[in-house]
Write a protein that holds these residues in place. Sequence first.
Motif, PDB file in Angstrom:
ATOM      1  N   PHE A  33       0.806  -1.215   0.000  1.00 51.89           N
ATOM      2  CA  PHE A  33       0.000   0.000   0.000  1.00 51.89           C
ATOM      3  C   PHE A  33       0.841   1.267   0.000  1.00 51.89           C
ATOM      4  O   PHE A  33       0.307   2.368  -0.017  1.00 51.89           O
ATOM      5  N   ARG A  34       2.143   1.103   0.048  1.00 54.33           N
ATOM      6  CA  ARG A  34       3.011   2.270  -0.019  1.00 54.33           C
ATOM      7  C   ARG A  34       3.384   2.525  -1.471  1.00 54.33           C
ATOM      8  O   ARG A  34       2.992   1.783  -2.369  1.00 54.33           O
ATOM      9  N   LYS A  35       4.197   3.543  -1.686  1.00 52.48           N
ATOM     10  CA  LYS A  35       4.547   3.883  -3.066  1.00 52.48           C
ATOM     11  C   LYS A  35       5.729   3.071  -3.591  1.00 52.48           C
ATOM     12  O   LYS A  35       6.172   3.271  -4.723  1.00 52.48           O
ATOM     13  N   GLU A  36       6.233   2.134  -2.779  1.00 50.16           N
ATOM     14  CA  GLU A  36       7.346   1.300  -3.222  1.00 50.16           C
ATOM     15  C   GLU A  36       6.930   0.417  -4.398  1.00 50.16           C
ATOM     16  O   GLU A  36       5.770   0.035  -4.520  1.00 50.16           O
ATOM     17  N   ILE A  37       7.910   0.106  -5.251  1.00 51.25           N
ATOM     18  CA  ILE A  37       7.660  -0.826  -6.349  1.00 51.25           C
ATOM     19  C   ILE A  37       7.743  -2.234  -5.769  1.00 51.25           C
ATOM     20  O   ILE A  37       8.824  -2.778  -5.556  1.00 51.25           O
ATOM     21  N   TYR A  38       6.594  -2.812  -5.508  1.00 50.49           N
ATOM     22  CA  TYR A  38       6.508  -4.108  -4.828  1.00 50.49           C
ATOM     23  C   TYR A  38       5.581  -5.039  -5.615  1.00 50.49           C
ATOM     24  O   TYR A  38       6.036  -5.956  -6.304  1.00 50.49           O
ATOM     25  N   ALA A  39       4.286  -4.771  -5.556  1.00 50.04           N
ATOM     26  CA  ALA A  39       3.329  -5.586  -6.305  1.00 50.04           C
ATOM     27  C   ALA A  39       3.553  -5.439  -7.802  1.00 50.04           C
ATOM     28  O   ALA A  39       3.377  -6.405  -8.565  1.00 50.04           O
ATOM     29  N   SER A  40       3.938  -4.243  -8.235  1.00 49.72           N
ATOM     30  CA  SER A  40       4.182  -4.022  -9.667  1.00 49.72           C
ATOM     31  C   SER A  40       5.334  -4.886 -10.181  1.00 49.72           C
ATOM     32  O   SER A  40       5.332  -5.317 -11.332  1.00 49.72           O
ATOM     33  N   ALA A  41       6.316  -5.173  -9.310  1.00 48.10           N
ATOM     34  CA  ALA A  41       7.413  -6.063  -9.696  1.00 48.10           C
ATOM     35  C   ALA A  41       6.872  -7.475  -9.945  1.00 48.10           C
ATOM     36  O   ALA A  41       7.308  -8.164 -10.877  1.00 48.10           O
ATOM     37  N   CYS A  42       5.905  -7.880  -9.133  1.00 46.53           N
ATOM     38  CA  CYS A  42       5.281  -9.202  -9.305  1.00 46.53           C
ATOM     39  C   CYS A  42       4.474  -9.257 -10.600  1.00 46.53           C
ATOM     40  O   CYS A  42       4.502 -10.264 -11.315  1.00 46.53           O
ATOM     41  N   ILE A  43       3.755  -8.189 -10.882  1.00 49.02           N
ATOM     42  CA  ILE A  43       2.944  -8.140 -12.100  1.00 49.02           C
ATOM     43  C   ILE A  43       3.834  -8.269 -13.337  1.00 49.02           C
ATOM     44  O   ILE A  43       3.539  -9.047 -14.260  1.00 49.02           O
ATOM     45  N   ILE A  44       4.932  -7.523 -13.350  1.00 48.99           N
ATOM     46  CA  ILE A  44       5.862  -7.600 -14.480  1.00 48.99           C
ATOM     47  C   ILE A  44       6.473  -8.990 -14.573  1.00 48.99           C
ATOM     48  O   ILE A  44       6.573  -9.576 -15.665  1.00 48.99           O
ATOM     49  N   GLY A  45       6.869  -9.546 -13.417  1.00 47.36           N
ATOM     50  CA  GLY A  45       7.449 -10.883 -13.403  1.00 47.36           C
ATOM     51  C   GLY A  45       6.475 -11.934 -13.909  1.00 47.36           C
ATOM     52  O   GLY A  45       6.849 -12.832 -14.677  1.00 47.36           O
ATOM     53  N   ALA A  46       5.224 -11.845 -13.481  1.00 44.00           N
ATOM     54  CA  ALA A  46       4.197 -12.803 -13.927  1.00 44.00           C
ATOM     55  C   ALA A  46       3.964 -12.684 -15.426  1.00 44.00           C
ATOM     56  O   ALA A  46       3.785 -13.698 -16.125  1.00 44.00           O
ATOM     57  N   LEU A  47       3.977 -11.459 -15.935  1.00 44.83           N
ATOM     58  CA  LEU A  47       3.800 -11.239 -17.375  1.00 44.83           C
ATOM     59  C   LEU A  47       4.964 -11.844 -18.153  1.00 44.83           C
ATOM     60  O   LEU A  47       4.765 -12.505 -19.186  1.00 44.83           O
ATOM     61  N   VAL A  48       6.180 -11.636 -17.652  1.00 45.01           N
ATOM     62  CA  VAL A  48       7.370 -12.217 -18.281  1.00 45.01           C
ATOM     63  C   VAL A  48       7.264 -13.744 -18.286  1.00 45.01           C
ATOM     64  O   VAL A  48       7.569 -14.397 -19.296  1.00 45.01           O
TER      65      VAL A  48
END
Length: 203
Positions: free
Chosen positions: A145-160
């Motif tokens: 819930f913070r502005k850190e790149i956290y869940a977005s890293a997972c989304i990119i990884g899952a897409l890859v």
Amino acid sequence: MTIFYALDILGTSAFAISGALVAINKKFDPFGVLIIAFVTAIGGGTIRDILIGRNPVAWMQDINYVYAILIATVIAILLRKKISYLSTSLFLFDTIGLGVFTIIGTEIGIQYDLHPLISIALGTMTATFGGVTRDILCNEIPVIFRKEIYASACIIGALVFILLQQTNLQVNVVYIITVITVILIRLVAVKFKLSLPTFYTKE
């Protein structure tokens, strides 16, 4: 033992250590440390399995997950005084768990013939919801819930991961590339203080 199963145990252990380190830092008693380690390790996977109707959930069907959590917790407790930089160690194990569990959740979504977008969501939930539960129980604002790149890293990884599965690469190579992708995104984001924009209203 398949590489998929080995990664699952690795991710479980990494997240258990991550949770244990947070609890130790909060000065919880041994039982409290174990509980936080446990919910961190299996929280995301449990929610995933409930959503897709996988019953009983994975860790209830295989006692090795419980053993992995117990061993990881004991290791974290015994080595707590030798960990010079607790925050660095926490970040390391949390990031490893993040990368591994992204694969696990996404792969399970694919095995259940779910839409790729749903599989990506499952991968992200598997990787992050254990940490969310950990932070809430420890009275912290969850990293997701913070502005850190956290869940977005997972989304990119899952897409890859999904894209690489359409190639002729060996499955083990796909796993390794995906884990490294998630870990590198987190490392680069923290190293260069990259973050997502936040929204606010003027008073």
